[in-house]
Scaffold this active site. Structure first.
Site, short mmCIF file in Angstrom:
data_model
loop_
_atom_site.label_atom_id
_atom_site.label_comp_id
_atom_site.label_asym_id
_atom_site.label_seq_id
_atom_site.Cartn_x
_atom_site.Cartn_y
_atom_site.Cartn_z
N HIS A 183 1.98 0.27 -5.57
CA HIS A 183 2.56 0.86 -6.52
C HIS A 183 3.60 1.96 -5.11
O HIS A 183 4.16 3.11 -5.88
CB HIS A 183 2.29 1.69 -7.24
CG HIS A 183 1.46 0.79 -8.31
ND1 HIS A 183 1.72 0.31 -9.43
CD2 HIS A 183 0.37 0.42 -8.30
CE1 HIS A 183 0.67 -0.57 -9.99
NE2 HIS A 183 -0.48 -0.42 -8.99
N SER A 313 25.21 1.93 13.65
CA SER A 313 25.89 2.64 12.91
C SER A 313 27.07 3.34 13.97
O SER A 313 27.56 2.68 14.89
CB SER A 313 25.77 4.13 12.75
OG SER A 313 26.56 4.72 11.92
N LYS A 319 21.19 6.09 16.02
CA LYS A 319 20.73 5.15 14.57
C LYS A 319 20.69 3.58 14.76
O LYS A 319 21.51 3.00 15.45
CB LYS A 319 21.65 5.18 13.31
CG LYS A 319 21.16 4.58 12.18
CD LYS A 319 21.76 5.41 11.03
CE LYS A 319 20.91 4.92 9.74
NZ LYS A 319 20.71 3.10 9.56
N GLU A 326 16.37 -7.31 8.26
CA GLU A 326 17.30 -7.79 6.86
C GLU A 326 18.48 -9.24 7.63
O GLU A 326 18.98 -9.63 6.59
CB GLU A 326 18.67 -6.39 7.75
CG GLU A 326 18.45 -5.15 7.14
CD GLU A 326 19.51 -3.97 7.75
OE1 GLU A 326 19.40 -2.68 6.92
OE2 GLU A 326 20.26 -4.07 8.59
#
Length: 346
Positions: A183, A313, A319, A326
């Site tokens: 969870h 970015s 970043k 992805e």
């Protein structure tokens, strides 16, 4: 191609076709009828058609249905098609007549044009290139051949490599402890090696699932001709064809035990599509786990550091994003959507 045209004829009459085109009237009619998506038939499908036409020609010669000169010309031209030398002459949209007759005749016309030049005599797209065949058995055969060859040459080796690399990485991380979660909440300790072993097993099972589906995809409809009765084909054609295309491709194809089933359904291809959806689900899960463990570097989990491959970015210097996982997720989503569409085909 230039704007210059020539006149071609088919059973419906005369039609203007680009002078430089290797195809004829039936292909041009399909171009005119189906200006729908701009998507043409994939390379693997055209390759399969080339192998089918080359194999059929040689079998027809062995059965006494084609002379040697025409057969050799068809085989040479068909193998050029299989190799991708003439893909520009396969312009028909994927959204076309449901039987695939347009693509079958596109292939027949291109090969007939090339073979006529090679043989120094007229080679007919129907009487010679399409001898002992129908679009109704050529197209399902092409689907199966393309799927098997793509799996054998690309997918299965890639899965084997990915599983082996992951298994090796897991073995080297068996002593690296981390938090196990349920969870998304902390549960009990595990090692990073144990987590990666799950990934490796997923990939190995994915390979096994695909291989299982291919056991049925390897059966070919060729020999059933129009409706499964084999009309206009020698009764020996189907078995001989399966043996011949196996020799030319290196994949062990078999003739269908029931041509009626092979023409009436796409169950085997649908099964493979479903297994590919499962494979995509596995890789999406793995990619998301890697993204999650890589999150941070300060406010996330930051349990692992994926390789920095490109700036992440346009506004935040420094970043770095997990671009490979992805991209994998996007590919997996496309496979899942395509597989779901396939399940509605019949």
């Amino acid at each position: 191609m230039t704007n210059e045209t020539r006149i071609e004829k088919d059973s419906m009459g005369e039609l203007q076709v680009p002078t430089a085109a290797l195809y004829g009237a039936q292909t041009q009619r399909a171009i005119n009828n189906f200006p729908i998506s701009g998507l043409t038939m994939p390379r693997a499908f055209i390759q399969a058609l080339g192998f089918i036409k080359a194999s059929a020609a040689e079998v027809n010669q062995n059965l006494g249905l084609l002379d040697k000169n025409i057969t050799q010309a068809i085989m040479t031209a068909a193998l050029q098609v299989a190799e991708g030398q003439h893909d520009a002459h396969f312009p028909i949209d994927v959204f076309q007549t449901g039987s695939g007759t347009s693509s079958n005749m596109n292939c027949n016309e291109v090969i007939a044009h090339l073979a006529s030049d090679l043989a120094k005599q007229k080679v007919h797209p129907n009487d010679h290139v399409n001898c002992s065949q129908s679009s109704n058995d050529v197209i399902p055969t092409a689907i199966h051949v393309a799927a098997c060859l793509m799996a054998k040459n690309h997918l299965l080796p890639a899965l084997s490599h990915c599983a082996a690399v992951t298994r090796k990485k897991a073995a080297g991380l068996q002593q690296v402890a981390k938090t196990g979660r349920t969870h998304l909440m902390d549960a009990m300790p595990v090692t990073l090696g144990q987590e990666l072993s799950a990934f490796a097993t997923q990939i190995e099972n994915a390979k096994a699932r695909v291989e299982s589906a291919l056991e049925r995809v390897c059966y070919l409809a060729q020999g059933g001709t129009a409706v499964g009765t084999g009309i206009n084909a020698d009764p020996r054609f189907g078995q001989a064809f399966a043996e011949m295309i196996s020799k030319k491709t290196g994949y062990a194809f078999k003739t269908s035990p029931n041509y009626f089933e092979s023409l009436a359904t796409q169950d085997a291809a649908n099964e493979l599509s479903g297994q590919l959806k499962t494979v995509a689900g596995s890789f999406m899960k793995i990619a998301n786990d890697l993204r999650w463990m890589n999150s941070g570097p300060l406010a996330g989990i930051s349990e692992i550091a994926l390789p920095a491959l490109q700036p992440g970015s346009s506004i935040m210097p420094g970043k770095v994003n997990p671009v490979i996982p992805e991209a994998v997720c996007m590919v997996c989503a496309q496979v899942m959507v395509t597989s779901s569409s396939m399940s509605c085909y019949r």
